[in-house]
Design an enzyme around this catalytic site. Sequence first.
Site, PDB file in Angstrom:
ATOM      1  N   GLU A  34       0.435   4.108   1.462  1.00 14.36           N
ATOM      2  CA  GLU A  34       0.640   4.734   2.719  1.00 14.36           C
ATOM      3  C   GLU A  34       1.672   3.957   3.719  1.00 14.36           C
ATOM      4  O   GLU A  34       2.351   4.620   4.417  1.00 14.36           O
ATOM      5  CB  GLU A  34      -0.561   4.707   3.616  1.00 14.36           C
ATOM      6  CG  GLU A  34      -1.874   5.467   2.848  1.00 14.36           C
ATOM      7  CD  GLU A  34      -2.637   4.633   2.076  1.00 14.36           C
ATOM      8  OE1 GLU A  34      -2.173   3.491   1.678  1.00 14.36           O
ATOM      9  OE2 GLU A  34      -3.806   4.820   1.883  1.00 14.36           O
ATOM     10  N   CYS A  94      -5.619   2.096   5.874  1.00 10.21           N
ATOM     11  CA  CYS A  94      -6.177   0.729   6.635  1.00 10.21           C
ATOM     12  C   CYS A  94      -5.373   0.709   7.856  1.00 10.21           C
ATOM     13  O   CYS A  94      -4.361   1.423   8.161  1.00 10.21           O
ATOM     14  CB  CYS A  94      -5.860  -0.373   5.538  1.00 10.21           C
ATOM     15  SG  CYS A  94      -4.071  -0.967   5.648  1.00 10.21           S
ATOM     16  N   CYS A 137      -1.531   0.489   7.708  1.00  5.27           N
ATOM     17  CA  CYS A 137      -0.802   1.860   7.234  1.00  5.27           C
ATOM     18  C   CYS A 137      -1.081   2.965   8.322  1.00  5.27           C
ATOM     19  O   CYS A 137       0.040   3.531   8.738  1.00  5.27           O
ATOM     20  CB  CYS A 137      -1.414   2.178   6.083  1.00  5.27           C
ATOM     21  SG  CYS A 137      -1.098   0.987   4.720  1.00  5.27           S
ATOM     22  N   HIS A 181       0.800  -1.348  -0.046  1.00  2.43           N
ATOM     23  CA  HIS A 181      -0.008  -0.149  -0.153  1.00  2.43           C
ATOM     24  C   HIS A 181       0.974   1.235  -0.131  1.00  2.43           C
ATOM     25  O   HIS A 181       1.814   1.170   0.587  1.00  2.43           O
ATOM     26  CB  HIS A 181      -0.993   0.110   1.169  1.00  2.43           C
ATOM     27  CG  HIS A 181      -1.809  -1.034   1.399  1.00  2.43           C
ATOM     28  ND1 HIS A 181      -2.721  -1.163   2.461  1.00  2.43           N
ATOM     29  CD2 HIS A 181      -1.840  -2.254   0.487  1.00  2.43           C
ATOM     30  CE1 HIS A 181      -3.470  -2.276   2.240  1.00  2.43           C
ATOM     31  NE2 HIS A 181      -3.157  -2.993   1.161  1.00  2.43           N
TER      32      HIS A 181
HETATM   33 ZN   LIG Z   1      -2.997   0.317   3.757  1.00  4.34          ZN
END
Ligand SMILES: [Zn+2]
Length: 161
Positions: free
Chosen positions: A58, A86, A89, A56
């Site tokens: 982030e 999420c 992250c 991801h």
């Molecule tokens: Zn994430």
Amino acid sequence: MSVSETDLQHLRRCVDLAREALDDGDEPFGSVLVSGTGEVLYADRNRVKDGDQTRHPEFDIARWAGENVPAADRAACTVYTSGEHCAMCSAAHAWVGLGRIVYAVSTEQLVGWLTAWGVAPGPVRPLAVNDVAPGVPVDGPAPELEAEVRALHARLHGVAP
Ligand SMILES: [Zn+2]
């Protein structure tokens, strides 16, 4: 603090990165790291298509900041993202001590769309940033970008937006 015109400019870049990710076979998420003086330090987008579902943007930003931004400067940085962090992250963001988060659409919005589209839930509980990292200042969503982000996710799942 709410979402300013400068914030919107960074969020638009995030949405562009999300579209780039989707066009390349990844999931439509993009994020930008901005310093306390307004300089774009790092930008990335989702890269999960090769099998590592932790890729991801982030999470990559948190790790990049951990290696490249002095600890004393991290809290002044802002992370912009097309979709709210999420849990993974959010935790990484908090552990490295980064500052404000601004998102275009919230996890709650995204989960609402996915549920309506009949998409099976993911393996991680869909928590808000502050459920995981209560000390992080968070702003969003940006209604100006909602339709565009929703359309990208609809395309990912092969449904009409
Ligand atoms: Zn994430």
